[in-house]
Write a protein that holds these residues in place. Structure first.
Motif, PDB file in Angstrom:
ATOM      1  N   ARG A 116       0.862  -1.173   0.000  1.00 19.49           N
ATOM      2  CA  ARG A 116       0.000   0.000   0.000  1.00 19.49           C
ATOM      3  C   ARG A 116       0.904   1.230   0.000  1.00 19.49           C
ATOM      4  NH1 ARG A 116      -4.941  -1.787   2.424  1.00 19.49           N
ATOM      5  NH2 ARG A 116      -5.869   0.281   2.171  1.00 19.49           N
ATOM      6  N   PHE A 117       0.294   2.417  -0.088  1.00 16.18           N
ATOM      7  CA  PHE A 117       1.068   3.656  -0.095  1.00 16.18           C
ATOM      8  C   PHE A 117       0.429   4.672   0.835  1.00 16.18           C
ATOM      9  CE2 PHE A 117       2.092   1.736  -4.163  1.00 16.18           C
ATOM     10  CZ  PHE A 117       3.465   1.906  -4.222  1.00 16.18           C
ATOM     11  N   LEU A 118       1.285   5.497   1.415  1.00 18.38           N
ATOM     12  CA  LEU A 118       0.850   6.652   2.195  1.00 18.38           C
ATOM     13  C   LEU A 118       1.279   7.901   1.436  1.00 18.38           C
ATOM     14  CD1 LEU A 118      -0.288   8.042   4.726  1.00 18.38           C
ATOM     15  CD2 LEU A 118       1.962   7.721   5.802  1.00 18.38           C
ATOM     16  N   LEU A 119       0.305   8.759   1.166  1.00 21.42           N
ATOM     17  CA  LEU A 119       0.561  10.032   0.491  1.00 21.42           C
ATOM     18  C   LEU A 119       0.518  11.153   1.519  1.00 21.42           C
ATOM     19  CD1 LEU A 119       0.753  11.909  -2.045  1.00 21.42           C
ATOM     20  CD2 LEU A 119      -1.752  11.810  -2.145  1.00 21.42           C
ATOM     21  N   ALA A 120       1.581  11.941   1.587  1.00 19.53           N
ATOM     22  CA  ALA A 120       1.590  13.179   2.370  1.00 19.53           C
ATOM     23  C   ALA A 120       1.477  14.332   1.387  1.00 19.53           C
ATOM     24  CB  ALA A 120       2.875  13.299   3.183  1.00 19.53           C
ATOM     25  N   TYR A 121       0.618  15.298   1.684  1.00 18.78           N
ATOM     26  CA  TYR A 121       0.379  16.391   0.751  1.00 18.78           C
ATOM     27  C   TYR A 121      -0.119  17.620   1.494  1.00 18.78           C
ATOM     28  CZ  TYR A 121      -4.612  15.057   1.099  1.00 18.78           C
ATOM     29  OH  TYR A 121      -5.870  14.771   1.563  1.00 18.78           O
TER      30      TYR A 121
ATOM     31  N   PHE B 250      -2.737  13.490   5.076  1.00 20.57           N
ATOM     32  CA  PHE B 250      -2.379  12.124   4.701  1.00 20.57           C
ATOM     33  C   PHE B 250      -3.532  11.478   3.947  1.00 20.57           C
ATOM     34  CE2 PHE B 250       0.657  11.091   8.519  1.00 20.57           C
ATOM     35  CZ  PHE B 250       1.658  11.836   7.929  1.00 20.57           C
ATOM     36  N   ALA B 251      -3.189  10.548   3.054  1.00 22.20           N
ATOM     37  CA  ALA B 251      -4.164   9.665   2.419  1.00 22.20           C
ATOM     38  C   ALA B 251      -3.515   8.301   2.236  1.00 22.20           C
ATOM     39  CB  ALA B 251      -4.629  10.223   1.078  1.00 22.20           C
ATOM     40  N   VAL B 252      -4.316   7.236   2.310  1.00 20.57           N
ATOM     41  CA  VAL B 252      -3.841   5.858   2.158  1.00 20.57           C
ATOM     42  C   VAL B 252      -4.424   5.290   0.864  1.00 20.57           C
ATOM     43  CG1 VAL B 252      -3.956   3.520   3.123  1.00 20.57           C
ATOM     44  CG2 VAL B 252      -3.575   5.473   4.637  1.00 20.57           C
ATOM     45  N   SER B 253      -3.581   4.623   0.088  1.00 23.18           N
ATOM     46  CA  SER B 253      -4.061   4.042  -1.161  1.00 23.18           C
ATOM     47  C   SER B 253      -5.045   2.917  -0.865  1.00 23.18           C
ATOM     48  CB  SER B 253      -2.896   3.520  -2.005  1.00 23.18           C
ATOM     49  OG  SER B 253      -2.281   2.399  -1.401  1.00 23.18           O
TER      50      SER B 253
ATOM     51  N   ASP C  37       4.957  21.037   0.944  1.00 22.88           N
ATOM     52  CA  ASP C  37       5.860  20.082   0.294  1.00 22.88           C
ATOM     53  C   ASP C  37       6.301  18.950   1.226  1.00 22.88           C
ATOM     54  OD1 ASP C  37       5.805  22.226  -1.601  1.00 22.88           O
ATOM     55  OD2 ASP C  37       7.579  23.089  -0.648  1.00 22.88           O
ATOM     56  N   PRO C  38       5.381  18.285   1.944  1.00 21.81           N
ATOM     57  CA  PRO C  38       5.800  17.271   2.916  1.00 21.81           C
ATOM     58  C   PRO C  38       6.447  16.063   2.247  1.00 21.81           C
ATOM     59  CG  PRO C  38       3.423  17.212   2.598  1.00 21.81           C
ATOM     60  CD  PRO C  38       3.917  18.438   1.880  1.00 21.81           C
ATOM     61  N   PHE C  39       7.532  15.585   2.851  1.00 20.32           N
ATOM     62  CA  PHE C  39       8.273  14.429   2.344  1.00 20.32           C
ATOM     63  C   PHE C  39       8.428  13.402   3.452  1.00 20.32           C
ATOM     64  CE2 PHE C  39      12.204  12.061   1.652  1.00 20.32           C
ATOM     65  CZ  PHE C  39      11.979  11.538   0.389  1.00 20.32           C
ATOM     66  N   LEU C  40       7.970  12.176   3.197  1.00 15.97           N
ATOM     67  CA  LEU C  40       8.033  11.083   4.166  1.00 15.97           C
ATOM     68  C   LEU C  40       9.164  10.130   3.817  1.00 15.97           C
ATOM     69  CD1 LEU C  40       4.269  10.107   4.484  1.00 15.97           C
ATOM     70  CD2 LEU C  40       5.765  10.569   6.440  1.00 15.97           C
TER      71      LEU C  40
ATOM     72  N   SER D  82       4.616  13.507  -1.172  1.00 11.67           N
ATOM     73  CA  SER D  82       5.489  12.348  -1.338  1.00 11.67           C
ATOM     74  C   SER D  82       4.692  11.073  -1.178  1.00 11.67           C
ATOM     75  CB  SER D  82       6.639  12.382  -0.325  1.00 11.67           C
ATOM     76  OG  SER D  82       6.139  12.343   1.000  1.00 11.67           O
ATOM     77  N   LEU D  83       5.256   9.985  -1.702  1.00 14.05           N
ATOM     78  CA  LEU D  83       4.653   8.660  -1.656  1.00 14.05           C
ATOM     79  C   LEU D  83       5.554   7.733  -0.865  1.00 14.05           C
ATOM     80  CD1 LEU D  83       3.701   8.486  -5.426  1.00 14.05           C
ATOM     81  CD2 LEU D  83       2.042   8.391  -3.555  1.00 14.05           C
TER      82      LEU D  83
END
Length: 325
Positions: free
Chosen positions: A12-17, A31-34, A63-66, A302-303
């Motif tokens: 799965r993926f976590l998107l920070a935006y 945050f969002a989860v795929s 511009d959040p980066f995980l 970021s993903l």
């Protein structure tokens, strides 16, 4: 070690935006989860409201980066210390903006430390934008990268251009001296990296002037090299997104368990993030994924590949009150 883990365990993926600067609460971390193993549809957490807010520096987080630090088991979130709402004063942001970055850390992606601000840019920097970090085996440390406009002195009335800067760190608390990583003599911003076997792929917004083609250089450039410090990266895909987007920045790149590479491109000031994919090497032909359903208004983030257990923990977490300001 890489900020992108290609193991099949990460399905799965976590998107920070963040959202744009026209929303009072837009410049904070969301945050969002795929919904599955490909980042094509998403469930926004906390009803799409911020999950992390900055109360330090400029009180905005863009511009959040995980990243996942496999040495320590710690997750790190980096962000630009900038809030443009309500003034929309981009001239100030470029010439007299923050010289620091925002940092949060977590052991489970749900409970995060309070944000702290670390100054990384030199005194001549007018801004410190879009921090990301990549593990360098050659240097044996994380390399933080960001964009800064460097001015000659205190008088910043004359214009200058953005360069990619870099600084080493082991712990995201203490950083080594900043160095110029990429200076092209014109604006280059938003550097991101992806490994593919022995190859390194570098993504950036390289706004090179091409008088005979005014649309050139306003999209994503992909280059291939052999390491972070390779001085001879070679362009392999130019202006990714052109023809589908009017312009693009904020590349967020990852690899799914089936080997597909995905790239998010922010059509800034217009429609926000769009998803592109390629089945071959990351330097190959990128195609728009037209039926991708991204979180409403999502911009430059970021993903992070995550496990199903991590996804479930995120989806069932008790997030902050979405109406809290």
């Amino acid at each position: 070690m890489s900020t992108t883990d290609e193991s099949a365990a990460y399905d799965r993926f976590l998107l920070a935006y963040f959202l744009d600067e026209h929303d009072e609460h837009g410049e904070q971390v969301r945050f969002a989860v795929s919904d599955g193993p490909a980042p094509v549809s998403w469930t926004a957490l906390n009803a799409g409201e911020p999950v992390l807010r900055s109360d330090v520096g400029e009180h905005g987080a863009r511009d959040p980066f995980l990243l996942r630090d496999h040495r320590t088991g710690v997750f790190v979130l980096l962000a630009t210390d900038l809030r443009v709402w309500p003034t929309q004063d981009w001239d100030r942001a470029v010439r007299h903006g923050s010289r620091g970055i925002l940092v949060w850390t977590s052991h489970d992606l749900v409970s995060w430390t309070a944000p702290y601000l670390v100054r990384v840019a030199p005194p001549e920097a007018g801004n410190t934008w879009a921090p990301k970090a990549i593990w360098s085996e050659e240097r044996g440390c994380w390399m933080l990268v960001w964009a800064s406009a460097l001015f000659a002195g205190e008088d910043r009335s004359a214009g200058t251009y953005q360069r990619i800067m870099a600084a080493p760190t082991q712990d995201f608390v203490t950083f080594g001296p900043a160095e110029v990583y990429l200076d092209l003599g014109h604006d280059v911003i938003d550097a991101a990296f992806l490994h593919d076997g022995p190859d390194w792929y570098r993504f950036s917004v390289n706004t090179r002037p091409v008088p005979e083609d005014p649309g050139a250089g306003t999209h994503i450039l992909v280059e291939r090299g052999t390491s972070f410090d390779d001085p001879a990266y070679v362009p392999v895909a130019v202006d990714v997104g052109r023809g589908d987007l009017q312009r693009g920045e904020g590349p967020a790149v990852t690899r799914s368990a089936d080997g597909t590479s995905y790239l998010l491109v922010d059509e800034f000031g217009l429609r926000g993030y769009h998803l592109f994919a390629t089945d071959g090497p990351p330097g190959g032909s990128w195609r728009l994924v037209p039926d991708a359903r991204l979180p409403s208004g999502a911009r430059h983030g970021s993903l992070l590949p995550i496990t199903s257990d991590e996804a479930e923990r995120l989806l069932t977490a008790n997030w902050p009150d979405p109406h809290h300001s």
